[in-house]
Enzyme design. Structure first.
Site, PDB file in Angstrom:
ATOM      1  N   HIS A  38       0.817  -1.210   0.000  1.00 30.66           N
ATOM      2  CA  HIS A  38       0.000   0.000   0.000  1.00 30.66           C
ATOM      3  C   HIS A  38       0.856   1.267   0.000  1.00 30.66           C
ATOM      4  O   HIS A  38       0.350   2.350  -0.290  1.00 30.66           O
ATOM      5  CB  HIS A  38      -0.901  -0.016   1.240  1.00 30.66           C
ATOM      6  N   ASP A 112      -0.802   2.556  -5.324  1.00 36.05           N
ATOM      7  CA  ASP A 112      -0.857   1.120  -5.603  1.00 36.05           C
ATOM      8  C   ASP A 112      -2.159   0.792  -6.307  1.00 36.05           C
ATOM      9  O   ASP A 112      -3.176   1.448  -6.106  1.00 36.05           O
ATOM     10  CB  ASP A 112      -0.742   0.332  -4.307  1.00 36.05           C
ATOM     11  N   ASN A 133      -8.971   4.010  -1.016  1.00 43.04           N
ATOM     12  CA  ASN A 133      -9.345   5.001  -0.010  1.00 43.04           C
ATOM     13  C   ASN A 133      -8.605   6.328  -0.158  1.00 43.04           C
ATOM     14  O   ASN A 133      -9.167   7.390   0.135  1.00 43.04           O
ATOM     15  CB  ASN A 133      -9.109   4.442   1.394  1.00 43.04           C
TER      16      ASN A 133
END
Length: 209
Positions: A38, A112, A133
């Site tokens: 991430h 990512d 997110n």
């Protein structure tokens, strides 16, 4: 811009401002997250800053920032890593755009991407957040998805592993061996966007090897 502004002599600073890009590498803060899939956006930001000979410093906005030029007289990059967690990236990015007087169209977000195979880089402008997110919070804070994304492929989790767990795991040993080339490719992609334009960069990075 008024008539008197048109008559005003053009300053060197004006040209620099018009050729400035904000490049944001997404990730989570802290040593426990540093090697996670991430955090590959932050890894690219580090690689890009090192390439430009720029060091990250604390900033008036909630981010660490490194500034440099792609080449002498070329585009200026403001490379940023937000101080907060991935899902709160929007506030720092909005603050950075305001600080540097840049429109969202001058923003490149490096992140990512689960839907792209590992060791692959893809570019796009605009569109949805795809469940990411960081992108979700940035688009919400800017009230716009009108920015460029450098999508760094990390691939899908094996078997039935949950995607949320997968992205918060470190790259595997095999992946770590290939990671320097992937980070270099992503840094090249950023430079290609600001130097040659998105379409030319896409033709370069989306073409079959």
């Amino acid at each position: 811009m008024g008539f008197l502004d048109l008559l005003r002599p053009r300053r060197k600073d004006d040209a620099v401002a018009e050729n400035t890009w904000l490049v944001v590498g997404l990730g989570n803060p802290g040593a426990q997250y540093a090697g996670n899939r991430h955090n590959v956006g932050e890894m690219v930001a580090d690689a890009l800053a090192a390439r430009l000979g720029a060091a990250f410093k604390t900033h008036k906005t909630p981010a660490r920032v490194a500034e440099g030029f792609v080449r002498p007289g070329g585009p200026k990059l403001v490379i940023a890593k937000p101080n907060g967690y991935m899902n709160t990236s929007g506030g720092p990015v909005s603050a950075l755009l305001k600080f540097y007087s840049l429109a969202p169209s001058r923003l490149i977000v490096v992140h990512d991407e689960l839907d792209i195979p590992f060791d692959t880089v893809r570019l796009k402008h605009g569109g949805g957040h795809g469940g990411h997110n960081g992108l979700r919070d940035i688009a919400k804070a800017l009230d716009s998805g009108d920015f460029t994304r450098v999508r760094v492929g990390i691939g899908r989790p094996p078997g039935r592993q949950d995607a949320a767990d997968f992205v918060l795991k470190d790259f595997s040993g095999t992946e770590r061996g290939m990671l320097p080339n992937l980070l270099s490719d992503a840094a090249d992609a950023v430079e290609a966007v600001v130097s040659d334009g998105l379409v030319a960069a896409q033709q370069r990075f989306h073409s079959p090897a």
